[in-house]
Write a protein that holds these residues in place. Structure first.
Motif, PDB file in Angstrom:
ATOM      1  N   SER A 129       0.691  -1.289  -0.188  1.00 32.01           N
ATOM      2  CA  SER A 129       0.063  -0.235  -0.042  1.00 32.01           C
ATOM      3  C   SER A 129       1.017   1.424  -0.106  1.00 32.01           C
ATOM      4  CB  SER A 129      -1.053   0.072   1.295  1.00 32.01           C
ATOM      5  OG  SER A 129      -0.225  -0.106   2.436  1.00 32.01           O
ATOM      6  N   ASN A 130       2.225   1.122  -0.026  1.00 34.50           N
ATOM      7  CA  ASN A 130       2.976   2.468   0.092  1.00 34.50           C
ATOM      8  C   ASN A 130       4.474   2.177  -0.724  1.00 34.50           C
ATOM      9  OD1 ASN A 130       1.928   4.603   2.215  1.00 34.50           O
ATOM     10  ND2 ASN A 130       1.718   2.574   3.314  1.00 34.50           N
ATOM     11  N   THR A 131       4.869   3.366  -0.954  1.00 33.20           N
ATOM     12  CA  THR A 131       6.279   3.604  -1.575  1.00 33.20           C
ATOM     13  C   THR A 131       7.159   4.393  -0.825  1.00 33.20           C
ATOM     14  OG1 THR A 131       5.801   5.645  -2.819  1.00 33.20           O
ATOM     15  CG2 THR A 131       5.257   3.297  -4.011  1.00 33.20           C
ATOM     16  N   HIS A 132       6.389   4.887   0.303  1.00 39.48           N
ATOM     17  CA  HIS A 132       7.292   5.476   1.301  1.00 39.48           C
ATOM     18  C   HIS A 132       6.545   5.981   2.695  1.00 39.48           C
ATOM     19  CE1 HIS A 132      10.825   7.930   2.791  1.00 39.48           C
ATOM     20  NE2 HIS A 132      10.174   8.812   2.981  1.00 39.48           N
ATOM     21  N   ASN A 133       6.587   5.452   3.713  1.00 41.57           N
ATOM     22  CA  ASN A 133       5.973   5.920   5.018  1.00 41.57           C
ATOM     23  C   ASN A 133       7.115   6.085   6.077  1.00 41.57           C
ATOM     24  OD1 ASN A 133       6.820   3.053   5.509  1.00 41.57           O
ATOM     25  ND2 ASN A 133       4.435   2.325   5.430  1.00 41.57           N
ATOM     26  N   LEU A 134       8.397   6.024   5.789  1.00 39.42           N
ATOM     27  CA  LEU A 134       9.232   6.343   6.953  1.00 39.42           C
ATOM     28  C   LEU A 134       8.889   7.373   7.798  1.00 39.42           C
ATOM     29  CD1 LEU A 134      12.147   5.561   7.947  1.00 39.42           C
ATOM     30  CD2 LEU A 134      13.105   7.198   6.289  1.00 39.42           C
ATOM     31  N   GLU A 135       8.506   8.210   7.510  1.00 44.27           N
ATOM     32  CA  GLU A 135       8.044   9.507   8.562  1.00 44.27           C
ATOM     33  C   GLU A 135       7.389   8.972   9.495  1.00 44.27           C
ATOM     34  OE1 GLU A 135       8.389  13.113  10.554  1.00 44.27           O
ATOM     35  OE2 GLU A 135       9.549  12.487   8.683  1.00 44.27           O
ATOM     36  N   GLU A 136       6.366   8.045   9.269  1.00 47.70           N
ATOM     37  CA  GLU A 136       5.398   7.499  10.171  1.00 47.70           C
ATOM     38  C   GLU A 136       6.044   7.006  11.285  1.00 47.70           C
ATOM     39  OE1 GLU A 136       2.197   5.354   8.376  1.00 47.70           O
ATOM     40  OE2 GLU A 136       2.091   6.665   6.644  1.00 47.70           O
ATOM     41  N   TYR A 137       6.932   6.507  11.014  1.00 45.21           N
ATOM     42  CA  TYR A 137       8.035   5.507  11.873  1.00 45.21           C
ATOM     43  C   TYR A 137       8.816   6.579  12.794  1.00 45.21           C
ATOM     44  CZ  TYR A 137       6.633   1.406   9.672  1.00 45.21           C
ATOM     45  OH  TYR A 137       5.537   0.279   9.135  1.00 45.21           O
ATOM     46  N   ILE A 138       9.262   7.538  12.227  1.00 42.90           N
ATOM     47  CA  ILE A 138      10.430   8.264  12.946  1.00 42.90           C
ATOM     48  C   ILE A 138       9.609   9.435  13.862  1.00 42.90           C
ATOM     49  CG2 ILE A 138      11.891  10.111  12.709  1.00 42.90           C
ATOM     50  CD1 ILE A 138      12.625   9.091   9.678  1.00 42.90           C
ATOM     51  N   GLN A 139       8.358  10.075  13.561  1.00 42.01           N
ATOM     52  CA  GLN A 139       7.843  10.824  14.321  1.00 42.01           C
ATOM     53  C   GLN A 139       7.286  10.172  15.436  1.00 42.01           C
ATOM     54  OE1 GLN A 139       4.264  11.075  15.243  1.00 42.01           O
ATOM     55  NE2 GLN A 139       3.492   9.109  14.210  1.00 42.01           N
ATOM     56  N   MET A 140       7.085  10.656  16.674  1.00 43.80           N
ATOM     57  CA  MET A 140       6.800  10.208  18.283  1.00 43.80           C
ATOM     58  C   MET A 140       5.699  10.546  18.788  1.00 43.80           C
ATOM     59  SD  MET A 140       9.220   7.823  18.749  1.00 43.80           S
ATOM     60  CE  MET A 140      10.458   6.975  17.364  1.00 43.80           C
ATOM     61  N   ASP A 141       4.641  10.917  17.982  1.00 40.77           N
ATOM     62  CA  ASP A 141       3.529  11.444  18.417  1.00 40.77           C
ATOM     63  C   ASP A 141       2.892  10.022  18.990  1.00 40.77           C
ATOM     64  OD1 ASP A 141       3.792  13.825  17.879  1.00 40.77           O
ATOM     65  OD2 ASP A 141       2.644  13.948  15.933  1.00 40.77           O
ATOM     66  N   ILE A 142       2.395   9.874  20.327  1.00 42.35           N
ATOM     67  CA  ILE A 142       1.524   8.878  20.962  1.00 42.35           C
ATOM     68  C   ILE A 142       0.244   8.803  20.261  1.00 42.35           C
ATOM     69  CG2 ILE A 142       0.920   8.172  23.148  1.00 42.35           C
ATOM     70  CD1 ILE A 142       3.040   9.344  24.324  1.00 42.35           C
ATOM     71  N   GLY A 143      -0.152   7.579  19.734  1.00 38.18           N
ATOM     72  CA  GLY A 143      -1.455   7.484  19.393  1.00 38.18           C
ATOM     73  C   GLY A 143      -1.447   7.526  17.972  1.00 38.18           C
ATOM     74  N   LYS A 144      -0.253   8.180  17.111  1.00 35.77           N
ATOM     75  CA  LYS A 144      -0.319   8.127  15.755  1.00 35.77           C
ATOM     76  C   LYS A 144       0.898   7.028  15.193  1.00 35.77           C
ATOM     77  CE  LYS A 144      -1.833  12.697  15.417  1.00 35.77           C
ATOM     78  NZ  LYS A 144      -1.126  14.669  15.231  1.00 35.77           N
ATOM     79  N   GLY A 145       0.566   6.656  14.197  1.00 36.35           N
ATOM     80  CA  GLY A 145       1.841   5.791  13.529  1.00 36.35           C
ATOM     81  C   GLY A 145       1.779   4.452  14.120  1.00 36.35           C
ATOM     82  N   PRO A 146       2.556   3.429  13.540  1.00 42.03           N
ATOM     83  CA  PRO A 146       2.585   2.247  13.738  1.00 42.03           C
ATOM     84  C   PRO A 146       3.011   1.671  15.147  1.00 42.03           C
ATOM     85  CG  PRO A 146       4.318   2.373  12.238  1.00 42.03           C
ATOM     86  CD  PRO A 146       3.417   3.766  12.324  1.00 42.03           C
ATOM     87  N   GLY A 147       2.796   0.603  15.773  1.00 39.54           N
ATOM     88  CA  GLY A 147       3.372   0.097  17.023  1.00 39.54           C
ATOM     89  C   GLY A 147       3.029   0.944  18.052  1.00 39.54           C
TER      90      GLY A 147
END
Length: 216
Positions: free
Chosen positions: A181-199
């Motif tokens: 579903s993606n070609t680039h989602n690295l920023e979602e992993y680097i950002q550290m907003d609680i409740g947003k992004g994977p994991g």
């Protein structure tokens, strides 16, 4: 990588006992590694476990380390220039193998510590404590199950290009990593907003409590 599972008796520095734990990566030198592409290096580790040790992949985690100011101090890094090998990364990525509730190994291809290192030793020597740091340097940890990371992560390596399109650092010689579903989602992993992004995003004390319950 070896085609057959191997084990190694490792000395856990927290006590005098020895515990036989599966050695996921017999030789660090056999692991895929390209400088400044830590997220892809760790992705390749996860791929190896998923292929060769599929029964262990659910005990593995990928951990992104960063903060809102993108300034995370880590000690004992091979790129460090001073005696303590301190580096201020914008983000870093490590691989965890957590086969038992109070046994956890850290694989960091950029560390000068043994490969792997028990989590209590790694935390003590690499993260030390937030008490000596200003809040802008506090470390946060996005913990993602390795099997989820393999399925969802994607990077077209745009973050390693200058405005003119040239590379800041040469990329790996294999194709860029994509997901269904993606070609680039690295920023979602680097950002550290609680409740947003994977994991799940943890602070240092929460990270220690989750992966090494006996540390205080």
């Amino acid at each position: 990588m070896a085609n057959e599972p191997q084990t190694r008796v490792m000395q856990d520095g927290s006590d005098n006992s020895k515990k036989t734990i599966l050695n996921l990566f017999p030789k660090q030198s056999d692991c895929s590694y390209v400088s400044c592409y830590c997220e892809e290096n760790i992705y390749k580790l996860a791929e190896v476990v998923n292929k060769i040790y599929c029964n262990e992949i659910n005990k593995c985690f990928v951990v992104f380390i960063s903060n809102p100011s993108r300034t995370v101090p880590l000690w004992r890094q091979r790129a460090g220039k001073d005696e303590d090998r301190l580096v201020i990364w914008d983000y870093h990525v490590i691989f965890l193998y957590h086969p038992e509730p109070e046994k956890c190994l850290v694989y960091d291809l950029d560390s000068e510590l043994p490969f792997p290192t028990y989590v209590h030793k790694y935390v003590t020597e690499t993260f030390r404590t937030d008490h000596i740091l200003k809040p802008d340097y506090f470390r946060y940890f996005r913990v993602i199950p390795a099997v989820e990371f393999i399925k969802e992560f994607a990077s077209d390596r745009r973050h390693m290009k200058r405005p003119d399109g040239s590379w800041i650092k040469p990329p790996p010689n294999y194709p860029a990593i994509t997901s269904s579903s993606n070609t680039h989602n690295l920023e979602e992993y680097i950002q550290m907003d609680i409740g947003k992004g994977p994991g799940q995003v943890l602070n240092l004390s929460q990270f220690v409590q989750r992966f090494y319950k006996s540390v205080t």
